[in-house]
Design an enzyme around this catalytic site. Structure first.
Site, PDB file in Angstrom:
ATOM      1  N   ASP A 187       8.718  -8.161  51.282  1.00 21.87           N
ATOM      2  CA  ASP A 187       8.862  -7.737  49.879  1.00 21.87           C
ATOM      3  C   ASP A 187      10.210  -8.247  49.388  1.00 21.87           C
ATOM      4  O   ASP A 187      11.068  -8.628  50.183  1.00 21.87           O
ATOM      5  CB  ASP A 187       8.787  -6.206  49.754  1.00 21.87           C
ATOM      6  CG  ASP A 187       8.873  -5.740  48.293  1.00 21.87           C
ATOM      7  OD1 ASP A 187       8.352  -6.452  47.406  1.00 21.87           O
ATOM      8  OD2 ASP A 187       9.468  -4.685  48.019  1.00 21.87           O
ATOM      9  N   TYR A 233      11.817 -10.470  42.159  1.00 28.39           N
ATOM     10  CA  TYR A 233      10.875 -11.590  42.124  1.00 28.39           C
ATOM     11  C   TYR A 233      10.138 -11.651  40.779  1.00 28.39           C
ATOM     12  O   TYR A 233       9.595 -12.689  40.419  1.00 28.39           O
ATOM     13  CB  TYR A 233       9.812 -11.419  43.217  1.00 28.39           C
ATOM     14  CG  TYR A 233      10.198 -11.813  44.627  1.00 28.39           C
ATOM     15  CD1 TYR A 233      11.491 -12.219  44.958  1.00 28.39           C
ATOM     16  CD2 TYR A 233       9.243 -11.793  45.647  1.00 28.39           C
ATOM     17  CE1 TYR A 233      11.818 -12.572  46.270  1.00 28.39           C
ATOM     18  CE2 TYR A 233       9.561 -12.151  46.950  1.00 28.39           C
ATOM     19  CZ  TYR A 233      10.849 -12.534  47.259  1.00 28.39           C
ATOM     20  OH  TYR A 233      11.152 -12.884  48.555  1.00 28.39           O
ATOM     21  N   GLY A 234      10.109 -10.520  40.073  1.00 25.07           N
ATOM     22  CA  GLY A 234       9.231 -10.354  38.919  1.00 25.07           C
ATOM     23  C   GLY A 234       9.310 -11.423  37.844  1.00 25.07           C
ATOM     24  O   GLY A 234       8.313 -11.702  37.181  1.00 25.07           O
ATOM     25  N   CYS A 283       4.176  -7.065  48.397  1.00 24.32           N
ATOM     26  CA  CYS A 283       4.789  -7.314  47.089  1.00 24.32           C
ATOM     27  C   CYS A 283       3.698  -7.894  46.194  1.00 24.32           C
ATOM     28  O   CYS A 283       3.132  -8.950  46.524  1.00 24.32           O
ATOM     29  CB  CYS A 283       5.928  -8.315  47.255  1.00 24.32           C
ATOM     30  SG  CYS A 283       6.595  -8.928  45.701  1.00 24.32           S
ATOM     31  N   ASN A 284       3.396  -7.211  45.104  1.00 19.90           N
ATOM     32  CA  ASN A 284       2.323  -7.690  44.223  1.00 19.90           C
ATOM     33  C   ASN A 284       2.650  -9.042  43.608  1.00 19.90           C
ATOM     34  O   ASN A 284       1.777  -9.893  43.434  1.00 19.90           O
ATOM     35  CB  ASN A 284       2.075  -6.685  43.096  1.00 19.90           C
ATOM     36  CG  ASN A 284       1.395  -5.426  43.581  1.00 19.90           C
ATOM     37  OD1 ASN A 284       0.177  -5.342  43.608  1.00 19.90           O
ATOM     38  ND2 ASN A 284       2.175  -4.440  43.992  1.00 19.90           N
ATOM     39  N   THR A 285       3.912  -9.247  43.274  1.00 24.87           N
ATOM     40  CA  THR A 285       4.310 -10.499  42.622  1.00 24.87           C
ATOM     41  C   THR A 285       4.157 -11.670  43.594  1.00 24.87           C
ATOM     42  O   THR A 285       3.605 -12.725  43.244  1.00 24.87           O
ATOM     43  CB  THR A 285       5.768 -10.410  42.124  1.00 24.87           C
ATOM     44  OG1 THR A 285       5.961  -9.166  41.463  1.00 24.87           O
ATOM     45  CG2 THR A 285       6.093 -11.545  41.184  1.00 24.87           C
ATOM     46  N   CYS A 325       3.249  -2.607  41.278  1.00 25.66           N
ATOM     47  CA  CYS A 325       4.418  -3.196  41.947  1.00 25.66           C
ATOM     48  C   CYS A 325       4.766  -2.209  43.051  1.00 25.66           C
ATOM     49  O   CYS A 325       4.746  -0.995  42.824  1.00 25.66           O
ATOM     50  CB  CYS A 325       5.568  -3.329  40.955  1.00 25.66           C
ATOM     51  SG  CYS A 325       7.204  -3.580  41.700  1.00 25.66           S
ATOM     52  N   THR A 326       5.057  -2.722  44.234  1.00 20.08           N
ATOM     53  CA  THR A 326       5.225  -1.811  45.371  1.00 20.08           C
ATOM     54  C   THR A 326       6.489  -0.950  45.269  1.00 20.08           C
ATOM     55  O   THR A 326       6.642   0.013  46.012  1.00 20.08           O
ATOM     56  CB  THR A 326       5.219  -2.582  46.712  1.00 20.08           C
ATOM     57  OG1 THR A 326       6.216  -3.608  46.668  1.00 20.08           O
ATOM     58  CG2 THR A 326       3.864  -3.193  46.961  1.00 20.08           C
ATOM     59  N   HIS A 327       7.370  -1.283  44.356  1.00 15.03           N
ATOM     60  CA  HIS A 327       8.534  -0.407  44.111  1.00 15.03           C
ATOM     61  C   HIS A 327       8.144   0.853  43.331  1.00 15.03           C
ATOM     62  O   HIS A 327       8.799   1.883  43.447  1.00 15.03           O
ATOM     63  CB  HIS A 327       9.611  -1.145  43.299  1.00 15.03           C
ATOM     64  CG  HIS A 327      10.456  -2.088  44.104  1.00 15.03           C
ATOM     65  ND1 HIS A 327       9.965  -3.269  44.607  1.00 15.03           N
ATOM     66  CD2 HIS A 327      11.762  -2.018  44.489  1.00 15.03           C
ATOM     67  CE1 HIS A 327      10.940  -3.896  45.261  1.00 15.03           C
ATOM     68  NE2 HIS A 327      12.042  -3.157  45.197  1.00 15.03           N
TER      69      HIS A 327
HETATM   70  N1  DGL Z   1       7.887  -5.108  44.795  1.00 14.17           N
HETATM   71  C1  DGL Z   1       7.502  -6.255  44.095  1.00 14.17           C
HETATM   72  C2  DGL Z   1       6.103  -6.193  43.532  1.00 14.17           C
HETATM   73  O1  DGL Z   1       5.290  -5.493  44.098  1.00 14.17           O
HETATM   74  C3  DGL Z   1       8.455  -7.065  43.284  1.00 14.17           C
HETATM   75  C4  DGL Z   1       9.497  -6.439  42.468  1.00 14.17           C
HETATM   76  C5  DGL Z   1      10.472  -7.477  41.996  1.00 14.17           C
HETATM   77  O2  DGL Z   1      11.203  -7.987  42.844  1.00 14.17           O
HETATM   78  O3  DGL Z   1      10.457  -7.803  40.802  1.00 14.17           O
HETATM   79  O4  DGL Z   1       5.772  -6.837  42.576  1.00 14.17           O
END
Ligand code: DGL
Length: 259
Positions: free
Chosen positions: A11, A43-44, A75-77, A182-184
């Site tokens: 992630d 990453y978004g 991480c979804n992104t 988003c996993t956060h």
């Molecule tokens: N946790 C990540 C996700 O699931 C990315 C968050 C990020 O870095 O923008 O998309």
């Protein structure tokens, strides 16, 4: 055949801990290496090539240095942008990828007004758009939560509450389902509830963990059930003290399961 090789998780930070918690429930005897890419988050808003190349470097490390037998993109992104390229390059390696749990809404509460919260990168991706148009309930808003993962990553929870008050104000009183894409975001359920009240949350952590279990079984890669697994944590922050802080926070979340 049993194998003691670990499973690699990645992630952009500690958000993937929300996925790790579910994986540990289903697969407690596996060993894990979690890579938190603090040096490069968020990453978004990064473009596809940057994310593909960064994920490639991490997967390479997880496979060559850590001997991982499978990878979970927690991480979804990263999943939305890089899974195709990674599967093409590492064609013999099982790679499991999370996606926003929009199908769960279709299965469990399709009549409710739905808000999908995710990074801009995820919402703009072809992968997410295919999923969205397949299960569209025509009562859904897509909300790109720019900067939200960062506030969670940096534990700026007061600012996060103000941020959510602002971006969610039009959704008060009319929202039944919230997809945490988003996993956060599962780490901010309390703050989201403070604004939207008692909504139903959907996230992909359980689904991706079940998929991981299936993939290990199909490839005969499960560990023996006799030994408790262990977790190794790597963070790419520039200093050791920052890395140590991330590590502590990650294990605190995992041990308290406060999601
Ligand atoms: N946790 C990540 C996700 O699931 C990315 C968050 C990020 O870095 O923008 O998309």
């Amino acid at each position: 055949m049993s194998s003691r090789k670990p499973i690699g998780f990645l992630d952009s930070g500690i958000g993937g801990s929300s996925v790790m918690i579910e994986a540990l429930k289903l697969l407690p005897n596996e060993d894990y290496v979690f890579f938190s890419d603090s040096a490069n988050n968020p990453y978004g808003d990064k473009d596809d090539d940057e994310i593909i190349s960064r994920c490639d470097e991490i997967v390479d490390l997880l496979v060559r240095k850590k001997n991982c037998k499978a990878i979970v993109l927690a991480c979804n992104t990263a999943s939305a942008k890089a899974v195709g390229a990674l599967r093409e390059k590492y064609s013999d390696l099982p790679i499991v990828a999370i996606e926003p749990a929009y199908k769960m809404v279709h299965d469990e509460n399709p009549d409710g007004f739905t808000l999908v919260m995710a990074t801009r990168g995820t919402l703009e991706s072809e992968k997410f758009n295919k999923l969205f148009y397949k299960y569209n309930n025509n009562k859904t808003d897509l909300l790109a939560c720019v900067g939200m993962a960062d506030l969670i990553e940096q534990e700026r929870f007061d600012e996060l509450q103000d941020y959510l008050e602002n971006i969610l104000k039009d959704y008060k009183g009319k929202t039944s389902n919230v997809v945490l894409g988003c996993t956060h975001y599962p780490l901010a359920k309390k703050q989201i509830k403070n604004v939207l009240g008692d909504v139903k949350f959907f996230d992909g952590a359980n689904g991706v963990s079940r998929q991981l279990k299936r993939v290990l079984e199909q490839n005969d890669l499960q560990n023996d059930k006799t030994e408790q697994g262990k977790i190794d944590f790597i963070d790419s922050s520039p200093t050791e003290s920052e890395q140590e802080l991330k590590k502590k926070r990650f294990f605190k979340i995992i041990s308290e399961e406060k999601i």
